[in-house]
Write an enzyme that holds these catalytic residues in place. Sequence first.
Site, PDB file in Angstrom:
ATOM      1  CG  PHE A   1      -1.938   0.938   1.441  1.00  0.00           C
ATOM      2  CD1 PHE A   1      -3.149   0.792   0.766  1.00  0.00           C
ATOM      3  CD2 PHE A   1      -1.802   2.006   2.319  1.00  0.00           C
ATOM      4  CE1 PHE A   1      -4.189   1.699   0.960  1.00  0.00           C
ATOM      5  CE2 PHE A   1      -2.832   2.910   2.521  1.00  0.00           C
ATOM      6  CZ  PHE A   1      -4.038   2.752   1.834  1.00  0.00           C
ATOM      7  CB  ALA A   2       2.797   2.822  -2.552  1.00  0.00           C
TER       8      ALA A   2
ATOM      9  N   GLY B   1       2.823  11.951   5.439  1.00  0.00           N
ATOM     10  CA  GLY B   1       2.443  10.695   6.091  1.00  0.00           C
ATOM     11  C   GLY B   1       1.090  10.907   6.735  1.00  0.00           C
TER      12      GLY B   1
ATOM     13  CB  ILE C   1       6.412   1.593   0.615  1.00  0.00           C
ATOM     14  CG1 ILE C   1       6.135   3.062   0.224  1.00  0.00           C
ATOM     15  CG2 ILE C   1       5.411   0.644  -0.041  1.00  0.00           C
ATOM     16  CD1 ILE C   1       4.871   3.683   0.811  1.00  0.00           C
TER      17      ILE C   1
ATOM     18  NE  ARG D   1      -6.364   5.297  10.185  1.00  0.00           N
ATOM     19  CZ  ARG D   1      -6.742   6.490   9.751  1.00  0.00           C
ATOM     20  NH1 ARG D   1      -7.974   6.912   9.947  1.00  0.00           N
ATOM     21  NH2 ARG D   1      -5.873   7.260   9.118  1.00  0.00           N
TER      22      ARG D   1
ATOM     23  NE  ARG E   1      12.945 -13.126  39.394  1.00  0.00           N
ATOM     24  CZ  ARG E   1      14.040 -13.148  40.139  1.00  0.00           C
ATOM     25  NH1 ARG E   1      14.484 -14.289  40.645  1.00  0.00           N
ATOM     26  NH2 ARG E   1      14.689 -12.037  40.380  1.00  0.00           N
TER      27      ARG E   1
ATOM     28  N   GLY F   1      15.595  -7.680  34.599  1.00  0.00           N
ATOM     29  CA  GLY F   1      16.665  -7.694  33.596  1.00  0.00           C
ATOM     30  C   GLY F   1      16.321  -8.532  32.370  1.00  0.00           C
TER      31      GLY F   1
ATOM     32  CD  GLU G   1      -2.555   0.085   8.431  1.00  0.00           C
ATOM     33  OE1 GLU G   1      -3.764  -0.031   8.672  1.00  0.00           O
ATOM     34  OE2 GLU G   1      -1.806  -0.874   8.202  1.00  0.00           O
ATOM     35  N   GLY G   2      -1.886   5.920  10.429  1.00  0.00           N
ATOM     36  CA  GLY G   2      -2.508   7.026  11.163  1.00  0.00           C
ATOM     37  C   GLY G   2      -1.989   7.051  12.583  1.00  0.00           C
TER      38      GLY G   2
HETATM   39  N1  COS Z   1     -14.109   7.520   4.368  1.00  0.00           N
HETATM   40  C1  COS Z   1     -14.603   8.094   3.246  1.00  0.00           C
HETATM   41  N2  COS Z   1     -14.406   9.404   2.932  1.00  0.00           N
HETATM   42  C2  COS Z   1     -13.660  10.126   3.779  1.00  0.00           C
HETATM   43  C3  COS Z   1     -13.111   9.594   4.965  1.00  0.00           C
HETATM   44  C4  COS Z   1     -13.360   8.234   5.257  1.00  0.00           C
HETATM   45  N3  COS Z   1     -12.876   7.682   6.347  1.00  0.00           N
HETATM   46  N4  COS Z   1     -12.432  10.570   5.619  1.00  0.00           N
HETATM   47  C5  COS Z   1     -12.560  11.676   4.893  1.00  0.00           C
HETATM   48  N5  COS Z   1     -13.303  11.409   3.783  1.00  0.00           N
HETATM   49  C6  COS Z   1     -13.691  12.362   2.750  1.00  0.00           C
HETATM   50  C7  COS Z   1     -14.356  13.577   3.411  1.00  0.00           C
HETATM   51  O1  COS Z   1     -15.746  13.360   3.568  1.00  0.00           O
HETATM   52  C8  COS Z   1     -14.059  14.659   2.397  1.00  0.00           C
HETATM   53  O2  COS Z   1     -14.970  14.527   1.311  1.00  0.00           O
HETATM   54  P1  COS Z   1     -15.641  15.829   0.621  1.00  0.00           P
HETATM   55  O3  COS Z   1     -14.457  16.599   0.068  1.00  0.00           O
HETATM   56  O4  COS Z   1     -16.535  15.252  -0.420  1.00  0.00           O
HETATM   57  O5  COS Z   1     -16.318  16.560   1.723  1.00  0.00           O
HETATM   58  C9  COS Z   1     -12.682  14.308   1.864  1.00  0.00           C
HETATM   59  O6  COS Z   1     -12.536  12.894   2.088  1.00  0.00           O
HETATM   60  C10 COS Z   1     -11.564  15.081   2.548  1.00  0.00           C
HETATM   61  O7  COS Z   1     -11.646  14.813   3.954  1.00  0.00           O
HETATM   62  P2  COS Z   1     -11.000  15.793   5.038  1.00  0.00           P
HETATM   63  O8  COS Z   1     -11.459  17.192   4.773  1.00  0.00           O
HETATM   64  O9  COS Z   1     -11.279  15.218   6.383  1.00  0.00           O
HETATM   65  O10 COS Z   1      -9.425  15.706   4.683  1.00  0.00           O
HETATM   66  P3  COS Z   1      -8.185  16.142   5.515  1.00  0.00           P
HETATM   67  O11 COS Z   1      -7.064  16.376   4.581  1.00  0.00           O
HETATM   68  O12 COS Z   1      -8.537  17.274   6.434  1.00  0.00           O
HETATM   69  O13 COS Z   1      -7.885  14.809   6.382  1.00  0.00           O
HETATM   70  C11 COS Z   1      -6.784  13.554   8.150  1.00  0.00           C
HETATM   71  C12 COS Z   1      -7.062  14.896   7.486  1.00  0.00           C
HETATM   72  C13 COS Z   1      -5.739  13.826   9.201  1.00  0.00           C
HETATM   73  C14 COS Z   1      -8.041  13.011   8.788  1.00  0.00           C
HETATM   74  C15 COS Z   1      -6.306  12.519   7.084  1.00  0.00           C
HETATM   75  O14 COS Z   1      -5.309  13.103   6.271  1.00  0.00           O
HETATM   76  C16 COS Z   1      -5.745  11.256   7.735  1.00  0.00           C
HETATM   77  O15 COS Z   1      -6.482  10.355   8.127  1.00  0.00           O
HETATM   78  N6  COS Z   1      -4.395  11.178   7.824  1.00  0.00           N
HETATM   79  C17 COS Z   1      -3.681  10.008   8.300  1.00  0.00           C
HETATM   80  C18 COS Z   1      -3.373   9.138   7.152  1.00  0.00           C
HETATM   81  C19 COS Z   1      -2.664   7.908   7.491  1.00  0.00           C
HETATM   82  O16 COS Z   1      -3.246   7.019   8.061  1.00  0.00           O
HETATM   83  N7  COS Z   1      -1.377   7.852   7.087  1.00  0.00           N
HETATM   84  C20 COS Z   1      -0.600   6.695   7.239  1.00  0.00           C
HETATM   85  C21 COS Z   1      -0.332   6.141   5.878  1.00  0.00           C
HETATM   86  S1  COS Z   1      -0.766   4.481   5.656  1.00  0.00           S
HETATM   87  S2  COS Z   1       0.637   3.501   6.593  1.00  0.00           S
END
Ligand code: COS
Length: 389
Positions: free
Chosen positions: A126-127, A134, A164, A248, A273, A346, A369-370
């Site tokens: 998953f890239a 991130g 990745i 998640r 122990r 230890g 993953e967040g």
């Molecule tokens: N399912 C479906 N749609 C989603 C969603 C979800 N879980 N979360 C957001 N959306 C949609 C929103 O409804 C919005 O749609 P509209 O533009 O039609 O209104 C759009 O996507 C944008 O959402 P949002 O405004 O919340 O975007 P942000 O950039 O503010 O999001 C966070 C910020 C921090 C929430 C997001 O970037 C995130 O989850 N980041 C972490 C990512 C992650 O897990 N990284 C690790 C990489 S994988 S190892």
Amino acid sequence: MPDKTFLNWPFFEERHKALAEKLDTWAAKNLAHVDHADVDAACRALVSKLGNDGWLEHSAPGAEAEKIDVRTLALIRETLARHSGLADFAFAMQGLGAGPISLFGTSAQRETWLPKTRSGKAIAAFALSEAASGSDVANITTSARRDGDGDGDGYVIDGEKCWISNGGIADIYIVFARTGEAPGARGLSAFIVEGSNPGLAVVERIEVIAPHPLARLSLKNCRVPAEALIGQSGDGFKIAMATLDVFRTTVGAAALGFARRALDESLKRATSRQLFGAPLGDLQMVQGHIADMALEIDAAALLIYRAAWTKDKGAARVTREAAMAKLYATEAAQRVIDMAVQIHGGDGVRTGHPVEALYREIRALRIYEGASDVQKVVIARAVLSSVEQ
Ligand code: COS
């Protein structure tokens, strides 16, 4: 012997209990001696073994009408994690990597790739992450432009992806790139890029405290056909988020598996122990740790299986439930494992001891993953949006 009374909770059906029991027996037999000397070889072997013995069939649905069963994914991850962190990693990445295809792919994409990821014949990745995006996914700069004069029959992807998992050993990468339909989150798309694509290269292998295949990738003039696009162009952000909503919860489940193992090891220690002329477990301070560990584990399990059950029962979005499950379970597992190290003294920091390995294994789960911090943002937004204006 781990506590299995949670399997009687109403979240589960008989098939879940049977699967958890069968996998536990399988894991005890097959995962007792995972060799970590060469993690690439170990992961390939684990994917192959998990595929041959049928466990990867649960990582993505087989038929189009079938839905992913999050309770099954979570039970598998917690069971594998209790036995081997690397086996859990191998299973999890097959699910996360294939997730966008199983959730949003066309029939042709599903038929081409899912039989291979489900049998262990193709390794998935998953890239999404980049060095500067991130947590802030909407900031992705890797680009995908139409091949030809804006209406060609494919896409050319350019950019870099970082952190990745399975980078370098995957046969298929789901690459998220900017296609520019709109600024930010609304201008991303998801593509299937084969590992053999000449435009894809590993530029750095990343070594981490709990080693697994991890790399920084470059995409240079990386051509993919139009059929490589998953879902609609511009839907990449939603595809990524919806996939993460499913997986998640299962990261929380892996943390739960680590925590259960830490408690099991601590119970063995507390009863075997001798200290001050009695078993360690007679000391009230040790009992305090054990009570805290058991409580954290049950609380985490309740949040995880609540989120999984809610999704399986047909909820369209489980963003809040999944974020709570991941946040609580990963943070709680860190605390549980730290207490296990303390109980072991230890030996708890002796290289090669199970709790020493758990101490290294758990840390990344609070980031990938967040990160925990992002989960708090996600939860707060969901709670605030429920208030009527
Ligand atoms: N399912 C479906 N749609 C989603 C969603 C979800 N879980 N979360 C957001 N959306 C949609 C929103 O409804 C919005 O749609 P509209 O533009 O039609 O209104 C759009 O996507 C944008 O959402 P949002 O405004 O919340 O975007 P942000 O950039 O503010 O999001 C966070 C910020 C921090 C929430 C997001 O970037 C995130 O989850 N980041 C972490 C990512 C992650 O897990 N990284 C690790 C990489 S994988 S190892």
